[in-house]
Design an enzyme around this catalytic site. Structure first.
Site, PDB file in Angstrom:
ATOM      1  N   ASP A  75       0.846  -1.185   0.000  1.00 55.37           N
ATOM      2  CA  ASP A  75       0.000   0.000   0.000  1.00 55.37           C
ATOM      3  C   ASP A  75       0.884   1.239   0.000  1.00 55.37           C
ATOM      4  O   ASP A  75       2.037   1.202   0.448  1.00 55.37           O
ATOM      5  CB  ASP A  75      -0.955   0.008   1.191  1.00 55.37           C
ATOM      6  CG  ASP A  75      -0.241   0.103   2.534  1.00 55.37           C
ATOM      7  OD1 ASP A  75       0.755  -0.626   2.722  1.00 55.37           O
ATOM      8  OD2 ASP A  75      -0.677   0.892   3.405  1.00 55.37           O
ATOM      9  N   GLU A  79       0.021  -0.939   5.765  1.00 54.88           N
ATOM     10  CA  GLU A  79       1.063  -0.444   6.673  1.00 54.88           C
ATOM     11  C   GLU A  79       0.915   1.043   6.936  1.00 54.88           C
ATOM     12  O   GLU A  79       1.164   1.510   8.055  1.00 54.88           O
ATOM     13  CB  GLU A  79       2.448  -0.735   6.082  1.00 54.88           C
ATOM     14  CG  GLU A  79       3.612  -0.447   7.038  1.00 54.88           C
ATOM     15  CD  GLU A  79       4.062   1.009   7.055  1.00 54.88           C
ATOM     16  OE1 GLU A  79       4.748   1.415   8.013  1.00 54.88           O
ATOM     17  OE2 GLU A  79       3.719   1.755   6.106  1.00 54.88           O
TER      18      GLU A  79
END
Length: 476
Positions: free
Chosen positions: A112, A176
């Site tokens: 991400d 994250e």
């Protein structure tokens, strides 16, 4: 019998000497093809939007597209390794080793990325542009670099029919940037349910710093993070009757909350002595460098940052409420309770309400004396040459927070050589890495995997040209 052993050893030495070094072995694609495949991954908008963003929301389709992209680019990985999809989007790959008595190693990352718009960029952040020897795009450093380069390393090794002795896991989270509670937290829980522990885990961290990255850095330096700070995020709020600005009370909500924030900000936490912190990295600098460079001075103490403020609806209306958000990064040796108590003592106002938004204790400190660290260090030197490798504290928090029970040997590093200006593009404009750096990242993960296979175990000549047979290099 002695002659037989001597002959075997001689043949081993001869075979090792004529095998090409791992670094000199051509990879399975050209640098441009590697760069193009990496650039393709940057076109997929695996964005983690902040929960406060009311205009954008999570788009799971992009994350599935990224997974499908990996399937097309790494066919041997997907044919050989076991892939487990965790909580719909996160990924766990297992490359089974031949010796099940050896604990596995973990290479962790996340795919991400933070949002980006074209404004301020030399090229569209979602085009994956290759220009002037650099790959541009959101996620080039943070953190598709680790995902793609580690997969490329294993794809090349599988192409050479390499079979590892030690099992390798690749763990890639999908959130994250939001704390990893739906990604790596779920992966960690899955591993615990399988009673899996590890020899070593490596995740993102500080970059490899070019000379003059900071005042006092006189040589290319890799900072391997052996711990990271804890954190305490909270908001302070005040509610008052408000009213017309022409008839103000002695204190307003904004004034009260500003006074509380000022009390916290103007009373910083004390520095820890360098002798207590025991950081090889900080020992490179003099006291003046440390005091004048926030990147360094922040490593000596629990930090305080006032990050957001919300109050008021109109310039002639006294606000009925005011809220301020404050962020502390807690140094090893301190804890959340001490930090919270000190904040309350500094505010010392019953009208101010404190609400904790999140907290985490500082991480354990991974031992730099461990064999696992020595192998990480030697892998870096093999790929990046005559660089300085030192231990220290990771400057931010990572998904390693979910793996403290997995292994005592957790190390944090970003395998990219950066100036400070280049590193500042992470989460900013024109995030990029050079094609050469991307190639070195692939070689680093290949070297790292090999180091953990052969050291202390190889007693015969290597069966594959990818084996790293230099026993004297292992410190085993």
């Amino acid at each position: 019998m002695i002659k037989s052993i001597t002959l075997t050893l001689l043949l081993t030495v001869l075979l090792v000497s004529i095998l090409p070094a791992v670094e000199s072995i051509p990879l399975i694609k050209t640098p441009l093809n590697y760069a193009s495949d990496f650039a393709g991954s940057l076109k997929i908008k695996t964005i983690s939007f902040d929960p406060s963003d009311t205009e954008n929301s999570f788009n799971g389709t992009e994350f599935i597209l990224f997974r499908q992209y990996l399937e097309t680019k790494f066919p041997k990985v997907h044919a050989t390794c076991t892939r487990t999809i965790i909580n719909t989007y996160s990924l766990l790959f297992k490359w089974q080793g031949s010796n099940t008595s050896l604990k596995p190693i973990f290479i962790n990352g996340h795919f991400d990325v933070v949002p980006a718009t074209a404004a301020g960029w030399l090229t569209d952040p979602w085009n994956g542009t290759i220009m002037d020897g650099f790959i541009y795009g959101r996620g080039t450093i943070d953190n598709k670099l680790i995902v793609m380069s580690s997969l490329e390393a294993i794809e090349a090794m599988l192409t050479a029919n390499y079979v590892p002795k030690r099992t390798i896991y690749l763990a890639f989270g999908h959130d994250e940037e939001l704390g990893g509670n739906n990604g790596h937290k779920y992966i960690s829980d899955y591993l615990k349910s399988q009673n899996i522990t590890a020899e070593m885990l490596i995740d993102e961290g500080s970059p490899i710093m070019k000379e003059n990255f900071l005042p006092g850095i006189n040589k290319t330096t890799a900072l391997v993070g052996i711990n990271e700070k804890g954190y305490l995020f909270y908001n302070l709020s005040v509610t008052t009757p408000g009213g017309h600005s022409a008839m103000p009370p002695p204190e307003t909500a904004i004034g009260i909350i500003a006074k509380a924030a000022l009390a916290i900000e103007t009373h910083p936490f004390p520095n820890y002595p360098l002798s207590v912190i025991n950081s090889e990295f900080l020992n490179l600098f003099n006291e003046t460098n440390i005091a004048n460079v926030p990147y360094l001075s922040s490593m000596l103490k629990t930090t305080t940052a006032v990050t957001m403020f919300k109050a008021g609806i109109k310039s002639n209306v006294i606000a009925t409420s005011a809220t301020v958000w404050i962020n502390h990064r807690i140094i090893a040796g301190s804890n959340v309770t001490y930090t919270l108590n000190r904040v309350r003592e500094l505010v010392n106002d019953s009208r101010v309400q404190l609400v904790i938004d999140g907290s985490k204790e500082p991480s354990p400190i991974s031992p730099p004396s461990a064999q696992a660290y020595k192998l990480v260090k030697k892998s870096l030197k093999k790929v990046y040459g005559d660089i300085r490798v030192v231990t220290g504290q990771m400057f931010a928090n990572t998904d390693t927070r979910h793996y403290w029970d997995l292994t005592p040997n957790i190390y944090r590093l970003m395998p990219v050589v950066c100036s400070y200006a280049e590193f500042s593009t992470m989460h900013g404009y024109n995030e990029k890495i050079s094609v050469d750096d991307y190639m070195k990242a692939i070689k680093f993960y290949k070297k790292l995997i090999l180091k953990f296979q052969t050291c202390g175990q190889q007693t015969t000549a290597p069966t594959s040209y990818l084996d790293d047979s230099d026993q004297s290099d292992c410190d085993c």
